[in-house]
Design an enzyme around this catalytic site. Structure first.
Site, PDB file in Angstrom:
ATOM      1  N   GLY A  15      38.505  -3.058 -19.024  1.00  0.00           N
ATOM      2  CA  GLY A  15      37.914  -1.737 -18.865  1.00  0.00           C
ATOM      3  C   GLY A  15      36.612  -1.606 -19.624  1.00  0.00           C
ATOM      4  O   GLY A  15      35.770  -2.509 -19.639  1.00  0.00           O
ATOM      5  N   GLY A  16      36.447  -0.470 -20.300  1.00  0.00           N
ATOM      6  CA  GLY A  16      35.218  -0.223 -21.041  1.00  0.00           C
ATOM      7  C   GLY A  16      34.974  -1.211 -22.160  1.00  0.00           C
ATOM      8  O   GLY A  16      33.822  -1.409 -22.591  1.00  0.00           O
ATOM      9  N   GLY A  44       5.952 -22.158  -5.632  1.00  0.00           N
ATOM     10  CA  GLY A  44       6.035 -21.095  -6.627  1.00  0.00           C
ATOM     11  C   GLY A  44       6.887 -21.476  -7.812  1.00  0.00           C
ATOM     12  O   GLY A  44       6.696 -20.947  -8.918  1.00  0.00           O
ATOM     13  N   ALA A  45       7.834 -22.413  -7.625  1.00  0.00           N
ATOM     14  CA  ALA A  45       8.678 -22.837  -8.739  1.00  0.00           C
ATOM     15  C   ALA A  45       7.858 -23.560  -9.806  1.00  0.00           C
ATOM     16  O   ALA A  45       8.188 -23.512 -10.991  1.00  0.00           O
ATOM     17  CB  ALA A  45       9.795 -23.743  -8.235  1.00  0.00           C
TER      18      ALA A  45
END
Length: 514
Positions: free
Chosen positions: A169-170, A404-405
């Site tokens: 949970g939290g 682009g790499a």
């Protein structure tokens, strides 16, 4: 006075044995230590100083007033690890199942604030059933107070989370904010909702281990940076990691007296990169041959395996290593690899750890799954992280650096400080085969022997572009070096860059493409 001292001793003795014998035995039967045993195992012997030992919960709902147990389910305090100061809290599953209530939250928050004021790492040992139901919204607010302090401390002091039992949970969000998460196989779990809820909502049948076990988060989600075989190994890994880190963002990482010759050459590097550009090799082997004594502490080893990240030393100085891994998907950058690399680069930059990048990247992963999953946005995270980093950045291109790499992987235009390449390096928009098929498509189609013409053009393109010399001529590389000299050249570059200072435009913060 004697009566008062006796009362003090009784209260402390009760705090030291807060959990019932049965609860302690159950903890041990699962292969888990108690909260105090964990603190003693992690910290230097005799160094731990406990804080808020006598704190008890204030709730009176549901009969809680009849169970006022000292320490309220968490041990907090400070001590040393290998002589270096740390703050630590350890949740006690033998008391209220380690559940978080108002007082436990206050104790943890107080420790976080001490860590921040003193500029020392904060270590959390998590073993909790979650929010204390009897305290309702007060317990939930306690989590939020912890989260807020996690954020304030981020990039200021190292934050480390050890998951040594359930975290649900939290409770999972505090570890998720911290810098490094350690889990223990078979005994630690993290998930938003447990298997029963998953079954009720989605119809899926899943075990605790499959849903949120150590290997699930080490391999699939990337939430766990380290997955240890047992608690002792987990503590060893934490100590090893902290040896590379400064206590806070205003100090440099601790330098050790080097035992490895900074001028050492390694002829074995000459044969590591195959002549065939499509044949893989292990980038880890290059890293180990270059760094001090072959010591490389890899982070997120089993997740997004096409990129390798971790810590090493170069001439005694801690450095962060980022390397494309040709053994996995040819070292391509996909969504997970981009995010994995970006967060590591940002951590190193926050804590003054120089970054060394070993580049062999064919590009970004193509395909609808990647495009629809946001490879553009996620790939930009790695680009942003490298461009934003102001620590020394050293880059070695060992083989491919395409498209682009190439730009993203700490290229000179992204303000890397020293860019080196081996003679085997290829820096181009794309590989020779793909480039020829695009540039000379009509010529190949018109040729009487298309295959022969294609082969000639590929050979010509390879000779002209599949080498590092054009990039070196244009200043995008500082030098093309012989592989066996890589260590000595990086040591020289690092020693030059350790005094690096860089100013940036004033701003509240940038807007990384999350």
């Amino acid at each position: 006075m004697k009566e008062r001292i006796d009362e003090l001793r009784r209260r402390k003795e009760r705090a030291l044995h807060a959990g019932s014998r049965q609860a302690v035995d159950t903890q041990h039967a699962k292969g888990k230590l108690t909260a105090r045993e964990r603190v003693d195992a992690l910290l230097d012997t005799g160094s731990f100083v406990e804080t808020d030992m006598l704190a008890v919960h204030r709730s009176t709902a549901f009969g809680m007033d009849k169970r006022r147990i000292p320490s309220d389910g968490v041990i907090t305090g400070y001590g040393t690890i290998d002589g270096h100061r740390v703050c630590v809290f350890s949740q006690d599953f033998t008391v209220f199942g380690g559940s978080l209530g108002e007082v436990m939250a206050e104790k943890i928050c107080k420790l976080q604030e001490l860590s921040l004021r003193m500029g020392v790492p904060c270590i959390g040992i998590n073993d909790s059933g979650g929010a204390r139901i009897q305290e309702g919204v007060v317990a939930l607010s306690g989590y939020a107070e912890i989260f807020w302090r996690n954020v304030q401390a981020s990039g200021v002091v190292p934050q480390v989370s050890l998951i040594m039992g359930p975290s649900a949970g939290g409770a999972v969000y505090s570890p998720a904010i911290t810098d490094f998460v350690f889990m223990v196989k078979e005994t630690s779990y993290m998930f938003i909702t447990g298997p029963d809820v998953v079954k009720a909502v989605t119809g899926e049948d899943v075990t605790f281990e499959e849903l949120g076990g150590a290997m699930t988060h080490a391999v699939k989600s990337g939430t766990a940076h380290f997955a240890a075989e047992d608690e002792d190994e987990c503590f060893d890994l934490v100590r090893q990691l902290l040896s590379f880190l400064p206590p806070n963002n205003m100090e440099d990482p601790p330098r050790r007296q080097p035992t490895d010759d900074p001028r050492r050459e390694d002829p074995g590097l000459l044969d590591l990169v195959p002549d065939n550009p499509n044949q893989p090799y292990d980038m880890r082997e290059i890293v180990r041959r270059v760094v001090d004594d072959g010591e490389f502490v890899e982070v997120l080893q089993a997740h997004a395996e096409s990129i390798v990240i971790g810590f090493a030393r170069l001439n005694g100085r801690p450095v962060g290593i980022v390397g494309n891994q040709p053994l996995h998907l040819a070292g391509v950058l996909d969504i997970n690899a981009s995010v994995k690399g970006a967060r590591f680069v940002r951590f190193c930059d926050a804590f003054n750890v120089p970054i060394i990048s070993f580049v062999d990247v064919p590009g970004f992963m193509p395909g609808t799954n990647q495009e629809w999953g946001g490879i553009i946005r996620h790939g930009a995270k790695l680009l942003y992280a490298y461009a934003e980093a102001t620590v020394p950045k050293l880059t070695v291109v060992t083989r491919k650096a395409y498209g682009g790499a190439y730009d993203v992987m700490a290229s000179k235009p992204l303000r890397a400080d020293v860019n080196l390449a081996w003679p085997t390096a290829e820096i181009a928009v794309m590989g020779p085969q793909a480039a020829v098929n695009i540039i000379f498509r009509r010529e190949i189609e018109a040729a009487t022997d298309a295959d022969a013409r294609r082969a000639d053009l590929v050979a010509e393109y390879t000779e002209r572009f599949a080498n590092p010399y054009i990039a070196a001529e244009r200043g995008y590389l500082d030098e093309v070096i012989e592989p066996q000299t890589t260590r000595s050249r990086l040591v020289q570059a690092l020693e030059m860059c350790v005094t690096k200072r860089e100013s940036r435009p004033p701003r509240k913060h940038g807007n990384i493409p999350l």
